[in-house]
Write a protein that holds these residues in place. Sequence first.
Motif, PDB file in Angstrom:
ATOM      1  N   GLY A 366      -4.705  54.167  93.703  1.00 41.63           N
ATOM      2  CA  GLY A 366      -4.246  53.108  92.799  1.00 41.63           C
ATOM      3  C   GLY A 366      -5.294  52.024  92.632  1.00 41.63           C
ATOM      4  O   GLY A 366      -5.518  51.528  91.523  1.00 41.63           O
ATOM      5  N   TRP A 367      -5.951  51.645  93.731  1.00 43.41           N
ATOM      6  CA  TRP A 367      -6.997  50.620  93.671  1.00 43.41           C
ATOM      7  C   TRP A 367      -8.175  51.093  92.818  1.00 43.41           C
ATOM      8  O   TRP A 367      -8.682  50.355  91.965  1.00 43.41           O
ATOM      9  N   LEU A 368      -8.621  52.327  93.030  1.00 48.12           N
ATOM     10  CA  LEU A 368      -9.772  52.857  92.296  1.00 48.12           C
ATOM     11  C   LEU A 368      -9.493  52.940  90.795  1.00 48.12           C
ATOM     12  O   LEU A 368     -10.350  52.586  89.973  1.00 48.12           O
ATOM     13  N   LEU A 406       1.165  49.620  97.669  1.00 51.57           N
ATOM     14  CA  LEU A 406       0.541  50.239  96.502  1.00 51.57           C
ATOM     15  C   LEU A 406       0.494  49.247  95.341  1.00 51.57           C
ATOM     16  O   LEU A 406      -0.503  49.178  94.610  1.00 51.57           O
ATOM     17  N   VAL A 407       1.551  48.469  95.174  1.00 56.88           N
ATOM     18  CA  VAL A 407       1.555  47.406  94.154  1.00 56.88           C
ATOM     19  C   VAL A 407       0.392  46.443  94.389  1.00 56.88           C
ATOM     20  O   VAL A 407      -0.353  46.083  93.464  1.00 56.88           O
ATOM     21  N   LEU A 408       0.217  46.024  95.636  1.00 59.47           N
ATOM     22  CA  LEU A 408      -0.845  45.068  95.966  1.00 59.47           C
ATOM     23  C   LEU A 408      -2.229  45.694  95.800  1.00 59.47           C
ATOM     24  O   LEU A 408      -3.178  45.011  95.396  1.00 59.47           O
ATOM     25  N   ALA A 409      -2.361  46.980  96.130  1.00 58.51           N
ATOM     26  CA  ALA A 409      -3.656  47.653  95.963  1.00 58.51           C
ATOM     27  C   ALA A 409      -4.051  47.693  94.493  1.00 58.51           C
ATOM     28  O   ALA A 409      -5.217  47.459  94.136  1.00 58.51           O
ATOM     29  N   ILE A 410      -3.086  47.977  93.623  1.00 57.64           N
ATOM     30  CA  ILE A 410      -3.361  47.983  92.187  1.00 57.64           C
ATOM     31  C   ILE A 410      -3.720  46.576  91.712  1.00 57.64           C
ATOM     32  O   ILE A 410      -4.658  46.386  90.920  1.00 57.64           O
ATOM     33  N   GLY A 411      -2.981  45.583  92.197  1.00 60.12           N
ATOM     34  CA  GLY A 411      -3.292  44.203  91.841  1.00 60.12           C
ATOM     35  C   GLY A 411      -4.684  43.798  92.293  1.00 60.12           C
ATOM     36  O   GLY A 411      -5.416  43.104  91.571  1.00 60.12           O
ATOM     37  N   ALA A 412      -5.067  44.226  93.498  1.00 55.46           N
ATOM     38  CA  ALA A 412      -6.410  43.925  94.007  1.00 55.46           C
ATOM     39  C   ALA A 412      -7.475  44.585  93.142  1.00 55.46           C
ATOM     40  O   ALA A 412      -8.495  43.974  92.803  1.00 55.46           O
ATOM     41  N   GLY A 413      -7.250  45.834  92.777  1.00 61.44           N
ATOM     42  CA  GLY A 413      -8.222  46.540  91.935  1.00 61.44           C
ATOM     43  C   GLY A 413      -8.366  45.908  90.572  1.00 61.44           C
ATOM     44  O   GLY A 413      -9.455  45.915  89.978  1.00 61.44           O
ATOM     45  N   SER A 414      -7.287  45.317  90.061  1.00 61.76           N
ATOM     46  CA  SER A 414      -7.318  44.718  88.720  1.00 61.76           C
ATOM     47  C   SER A 414      -8.167  43.452  88.657  1.00 61.76           C
ATOM     48  O   SER A 414      -8.447  42.953  87.561  1.00 61.76           O
ATOM     49  N   LEU A 415      -8.582  42.927  89.822  1.00 66.42           N
ATOM     50  CA  LEU A 415      -9.392  41.705  89.847  1.00 66.42           C
ATOM     51  C   LEU A 415     -10.887  41.996  89.999  1.00 66.42           C
ATOM     52  O   LEU A 415     -11.704  41.074  89.961  1.00 66.42           O
ATOM     53  N   PHE A 416     -11.259  43.245  90.164  1.00 67.75           N
ATOM     54  CA  PHE A 416     -12.630  43.612  90.509  1.00 67.75           C
ATOM     55  C   PHE A 416     -13.627  43.195  89.419  1.00 67.75           C
ATOM     56  O   PHE A 416     -13.469  43.508  88.249  1.00 67.75           O
ATOM     57  N   PHE A 417     -14.682  42.500  89.789  1.00 66.77           N
ATOM     58  CA  PHE A 417     -15.854  42.159  88.973  1.00 66.77           C
ATOM     59  C   PHE A 417     -15.529  41.828  87.513  1.00 66.77           C
ATOM     60  O   PHE A 417     -15.785  42.624  86.604  1.00 66.77           O
ATOM     61  N   SER A 418     -15.006  40.658  87.299  1.00 63.92           N
ATOM     62  CA  SER A 418     -14.835  40.157  85.937  1.00 63.92           C
ATOM     63  C   SER A 418     -16.210  39.937  85.307  1.00 63.92           C
ATOM     64  O   SER A 418     -17.095  39.348  85.918  1.00 63.92           O
ATOM     65  N   HIS A 419     -16.376  40.438  84.077  1.00 66.20           N
ATOM     66  CA  HIS A 419     -17.682  40.240  83.409  1.00 66.20           C
ATOM     67  C   HIS A 419     -17.458  39.892  81.944  1.00 66.20           C
ATOM     68  O   HIS A 419     -16.421  39.324  81.596  1.00 66.20           O
ATOM     69  N   VAL A 420     -18.419  40.205  81.086  1.00 64.04           N
ATOM     70  CA  VAL A 420     -18.440  39.637  79.731  1.00 64.04           C
ATOM     71  C   VAL A 420     -17.293  40.095  78.838  1.00 64.04           C
ATOM     72  O   VAL A 420     -17.069  39.514  77.772  1.00 64.04           O
ATOM     73  N   ASN A 421     -16.558  41.155  79.229  1.00 56.55           N
ATOM     74  CA  ASN A 421     -15.427  41.577  78.403  1.00 56.55           C
ATOM     75  C   ASN A 421     -14.111  40.934  78.846  1.00 56.55           C
ATOM     76  O   ASN A 421     -13.042  41.299  78.369  1.00 56.55           O
TER      77      ASN A 421
END
Length: 465
Positions: A366-368, A406-421
Amino acid sequence: MTTPTLLLAAAAPALPHTDSDGQLLVAVLVSIASIVLLITRLKLHPFLALTLGSAVLAVLARAPFDKLLASFATGFGSTVAGVGLLIGLGAMLGKLLADSGGANTIADTVLARTGRRGLPWAMALVAALLGLPLFFEVGVVLLIPIVLLVARRGNVPLMRIGIPALAGLSVLHGLVPPHPGPLVAVDALKADLGVTLAFGLLIAVPTLIVAGPLFGRVAERWVGPLEPPTEAAPAADTVPHERSPRFGAVLVTILLPVVLMLGKALVDVVVDDPKAVLQRIFDFVGSPLIALLAATLLGMLTLGRAAGFTKAEISRTVEKSLAPIAGIVFIVGAGGGFKQTLIDVGVGDAVSTWAGTWHISAILLGWLIAVLIRLATGSATVATITAAGIVAPLAADLSTSHASLLVLAIGAGSLFFSHVNDAGFWLVKEYFGLSVGQTVKSWSVMETVISVTAIALILPLSLIV
């Protein structure tokens, strides 16, 4: 899950789909790629992009169009029924907090009792408290003037207190209900909201410490000396108030829904008797809808009336809170439609098979998936919704605790490396007066630290609970 959600879910049609896992994989990848291109290249609104992406998925999976429309409508309706009311109540409470001066009351009280060395920790605490009822963008608008003022008056490097403030908002946004992302994932995975909230707070605290005050010192060295912009950051759209509410009243109002939902989870564990009066009471008052409704009604008194608002002014404040969230509700609903289409064409079953073949835990998977979608679309909410839809069948075999993780893992993955988009990237860049490179070294890396730290805490916790 609410009653409307149950009715809509029961009416969900099963889409005929191909038996080829390979074709399903291609359908998923192409549909996600189409959503990414529509959002990033054609600048299409995410609601329209998710709707069209659902059509692409169904066509490639050879699903009939009449079944596609029914499936998408079912997913849209069930998601809005389960989450839309909560988003609306959260927006009302956040607007009352902003307009009444309650946000400034919290900031002024905490900062007045903090020395120069403790300012990064104080800003992290202030942001976390404000982040409970506020959407990220609203929290940024409220906090930035405070951060700039504190940096100038205290002669403190901007990054040293700016990063903790941003981390406090971002961690709460990704990991703790009642924010839209975690709420949608809880609904999609049929996780227990109280357990998710308890684990979310447990993971959020150390994650905030690492990504906030500790990383803030690193970001300060990477970015270099940075003077706070002299011009004030854009102010929130607030109405004038005669006075500010008291700190204690503001704190009680903000924490009320959290206490009620945690109380429900605790009683469910201790009593564990659906017929017991105590459990029935807490099942009612601790439901997210009632908890947020109670906090909103209380806020009209402890925030609105305490600030000198008339009944008409309180009514106008509540009314103004709903217009800005219309887009969020439609995006979340379209994400629910896309999620239902993913499930009905058989993607979830295929993912279950792949996960078993690759021996990857559902939590890590889920995180990946969320990480990949976040990098591609730039939207934490879209990443959460899509990843939750893909791995939803895996949650059926998980325990209550692991479904929440699993909910938290998905939430954590959704924050990964915010960039220009990501709109948040440009929001931070402009408000802090940073270059693109400086924003990457500070904000983007901070988001990655949050994501990696959270999953590093979630995985070992899943081995214990």
